[in-house]
Design a protein around this motif. Structure first.
Motif, PDB file in Angstrom:
ATOM      1  N   ARG B  45      13.964 -18.032 -67.165  1.00 13.27           N
ATOM      2  CA  ARG B  45      14.459 -16.833 -66.474  1.00 13.27           C
ATOM      3  C   ARG B  45      14.105 -15.549 -67.222  1.00 13.27           C
ATOM      4  NH1 ARG B  45      19.118 -20.000 -65.777  1.00 13.27           N
ATOM      5  NH2 ARG B  45      19.433 -20.695 -63.635  1.00 13.27           N
ATOM      6  N   VAL B  46      14.133 -15.624 -68.547  1.00  7.77           N
ATOM      7  CA  VAL B  46      13.785 -14.433 -69.320  1.00  7.77           C
ATOM      8  C   VAL B  46      12.335 -14.042 -69.039  1.00  7.77           C
ATOM      9  CG1 VAL B  46      13.385 -13.545 -71.652  1.00  7.77           C
ATOM     10  CG2 VAL B  46      15.505 -14.763 -71.135  1.00  7.77           C
ATOM     11  N   GLN B  49      12.064 -12.563 -65.483  1.00  4.97           N
ATOM     12  CA  GLN B  49      12.594 -11.205 -65.334  1.00  4.97           C
ATOM     13  C   GLN B  49      11.757 -10.197 -66.115  1.00  4.97           C
ATOM     14  OE1 GLN B  49      16.798 -10.576 -65.396  1.00  4.97           O
ATOM     15  NE2 GLN B  49      17.234 -12.388 -64.180  1.00  4.97           N
ATOM     16  N   THR B  74      15.422 -14.103 -59.721  1.00  6.03           N
ATOM     17  CA  THR B  74      14.015 -14.508 -59.701  1.00  6.03           C
ATOM     18  C   THR B  74      13.932 -16.024 -59.661  1.00  6.03           C
ATOM     19  OG1 THR B  74      13.997 -14.460 -62.118  1.00  6.03           O
ATOM     20  CG2 THR B  74      13.141 -12.522 -60.999  1.00  6.03           C
TER      21      THR B  74
END
Lengths: 119, 78
Positions: B45-46, B49, B74
């Motif tokens: 996810r990091v 994003q 996302t």
């Protein structure tokens, strides 16, 4: 001391660190409030760093993490994410796993209650 | 200058031409965006994003940033 040194020292000395606007007792922004609230509710022992109290840190943490927004959560020196990621991880149970794997104590019943309330 | 939802979508569209993009919010300062794109597959996810923030080309940076808050979702397509 530079902001970078200060950040490195803080995330090394504390297992869980939340860089936020305001303090865990008095958050100054809804997003910071949400993440601090989840950690408080889950009984996680974390250090809070108020970026509003230090303009160098406010920009410094964005540069350090290569992440444009605050709050930012660090666990065992690793950047975990911002508000949206922490919210998703809380609801999916991934945050529980992350804490367990890193030996961070938390209240599983409280975490389950958050998930029940948001199911 | 606050950003309209259509401007945010147009900016994201440049980087993610084939993505499913939904931007909501109407005050131009606190907005929400969902981006579903094949390029996110295999990213955490990091990383996903970060790719979105990069596509916004500094619109969220510093006190001069036009967007104060963008709630992001996302993922890769199911």
């Amino acid at each position: 001391m530079t902001a970078e040194t200060q950040i490195k020292d803080t995330i090394t000395a504390n297992d869980v660190v939340l860089f936020m606007k305001g303090t865990k007792e008095m958050p100054q922004c809804g997003f910071s409030s949400r993440v601090a609230g989840v950690l408080n509710y889950m009984g996680v022992d974390f250090a809070d760093v108020n970026v509003l109290a230090d303009e160098g840190l406010r920009q410094g943490i964005k540069d350090f993490s290569d992440w444009p927004t605050i709050p930012q959560l660090y666990v065992k020196g690793e950047f975990v994410g911002g508000c949206d990621i922490i919210t998703e991880m809380t609801l999916s149970g991934e945050l529980d796993t992350l804490f367990s794997e890193n030996g961070v104590a938390y209240d599983k019943d409280a975490a389950d209650k958050i998930r029940e309330a948001n199911a | 200058m606050p950003m309209q939802a259509s401007e945010i979508e147009a900016l994201l569209r440049q980087t993610f031409p084939d993505a499913k993009i939904e931007v909501s919010g109407d005050d131009g300062v606190h907005m929400a965006a969902m981006v579903v794109d094949e390029s996110f597959r295999g990213m955490n996810r990091v990383q996903q994003q970060r790719a979105v923030y990069a596509a916004l080309k500094g619109k969220m940076d510093g006190s001069a940033g036009e967007l104060h808050a963008l709630a992001l979702t996302t993922k890769a397509p199911d």
